[in-house]
Design an enzyme around this catalytic site. Sequence first.
Site, short mmCIF file in Angstrom:
data_model
loop_
_atom_site.label_atom_id
_atom_site.label_comp_id
_atom_site.label_asym_id
_atom_site.label_seq_id
_atom_site.Cartn_x
_atom_site.Cartn_y
_atom_site.Cartn_z
N HIS A 3 0.79 -1.23 0.00
CA HIS A 3 0.00 0.00 0.00
C HIS A 3 0.82 1.28 0.00
O HIS A 3 0.26 2.38 -0.01
CB HIS A 3 -0.99 -0.04 1.16
CG HIS A 3 -1.93 -1.20 1.04
ND1 HIS A 3 -2.89 -1.26 0.05
CD2 HIS A 3 -2.01 -2.36 1.71
CE1 HIS A 3 -3.54 -2.42 0.16
NE2 HIS A 3 -3.02 -3.10 1.16
N ARG A 8 -10.64 -5.90 8.15
CA ARG A 8 -9.78 -5.79 6.96
C ARG A 8 -8.33 -6.08 7.32
O ARG A 8 -7.62 -6.74 6.55
CB ARG A 8 -9.93 -4.39 6.36
CG ARG A 8 -9.32 -4.26 4.98
CD ARG A 8 -10.13 -5.03 3.94
NE ARG A 8 -9.44 -5.11 2.64
CZ ARG A 8 -8.62 -6.08 2.29
NH1 ARG A 8 -8.36 -7.06 3.13
NH2 ARG A 8 -8.04 -6.09 1.11
N CYS A 41 -5.99 -8.92 5.57
CA CYS A 41 -4.68 -8.63 4.98
C CYS A 41 -3.61 -9.53 5.58
O CYS A 41 -2.78 -10.09 4.87
CB CYS A 41 -4.29 -7.17 5.20
SG CYS A 41 -4.96 -6.08 3.94
#
Lengths: 279, 123, 109
Positions: free
Chosen positions: A197, A236, A240
Amino acid sequence: MKKVFRTLALLALTCSIGATAQASTPEEDLKAFQDFYKKRFPNVETSDYVNGAYSIDPVGRENWEAIEEFPPYEPFIDDGMTMWETPFANGKTYKDCFPDGPAMKGKFPHWDKEKGMVVTLELALNQCREANGEKPLKYKKGPINNIVSYIASESRGQLTNVEIPKDDPRALQAYEDGKKFYYTRRGQLNFACAHCHLQNAGMILRTEVLSPALGHTTHFPVYRSKWGTVGTLHRRFTGCNKQVRAKPFKAHGEEYRNLEYFLTYMSNGLPLNGPGARK
Amino acid sequence: MIGTRKKLIGLVGAISVIAGQFAISPIVSAEGMSAVEKGKKIAFNRKTGNCLACHNIPGGQAPGNIAPALIAMKSRFASKEELHQQIWDATIKNPESAMPPFGKHGIISEQQLNDVVEFVWTL
Amino acid sequence: MHKKLILLLTLLAAIVCGGTTTTLLADEASAAKVQKLIDAADAARKEAASVGGEWRDTGKMIKKAKKLLKKGDYTAAAKLANDAAKQGHLGYEQAMSQKDLKMPSYLHY
């Protein structure tokens, strides 16, 4: 003898100065973090990062805008409002814990000096329930997503403004721990959060555009088509970590709370726009 | 005479074709699949190598673009051993590499890794 | 004649029984060995967890190894336990090698 002590003391002092000089302050971290994206995506307005991958993926954005015309998270907001207004068994409501009302997401996560820990919105909601003799809600699935959706929707437009109080070194430590988590490789696949990210944001993994971390926290909770429901930020995180084949940590446990503290701080200045809709 | 000659050329041709096949895939397993073919399967499979997640590979569908396309490998790696090391653990060469250490972390087996090296070396 | 036959039968019985005991003993020995491997794997998993470096599947592999051990499939159980132990060691190493945070070079301060 005195001289020796003085030299030693001086040496120790120099060492400690050297160590603090090496570590960056949160303000410096924030600048380096946001500058990185500005340089990589010079045409993206900083405020547009609240839209996640869609800030940098024009094709995905079109589909997403079509979805947002009939927001899939709307029923969750409605159910959340009912939850907010329904009294607990003792006659009190959430409002007794949060007198300023549901538009309060901008206050989370925050450092709680008394408790000596980062308090997230979900944690605060459960503390409220327990203080009123109610069972805490499960953190990943179920009704927690309704009330958090409602609070997020009421808080739209507030600015992300995480503070790291200078009068409590434990707050900075919590931030540093979250930062360390973010840049630490984990799991069999050996990825840190930053690999996807930050380092590779905007690149394509198979068919998916890797979303930028800047703005990640603004739009949660999100309705994810893959989940078929609304889910929280910590759900989330769990996903991940599993994807990189690491054992996930407990939702709203210390690791993820500190991670949220760091990650939200990195988006300081960005408006809140949750709940969101994602693939 | 000419007929015999043609036959002879044909025979030589056939032999060289067979030999050529052996040259491309020197190791043929019991299942009749060469190391290169097996390596390709492992490289393309999402659950094993999943190389396509990040690399474009000739013949692969829906590749990612995070890492360089797998082409002209022999000009990028001095030897198969060097390529093997890169797939074993890419952080040896580049500590910031995002590539998973397929060998070191046992993401694929020794044998699978060797097969993948054979395949990628042909690209 | 009779004596000889009895002797032969006794001998035979001794061999058969002896054989059975050895296999039984061998069975117990391998079960104990595999159990040791599983214990070692679990210790490795816990060590990785103590530094936040546990991998996703290590615990599942250990559970599966325990099931295989119960079924008497020692070879498969031992292999799984060894793989799990390896994961535990690698996860621990991974976390320890990053004890000190190193900021990525692409971030400019």
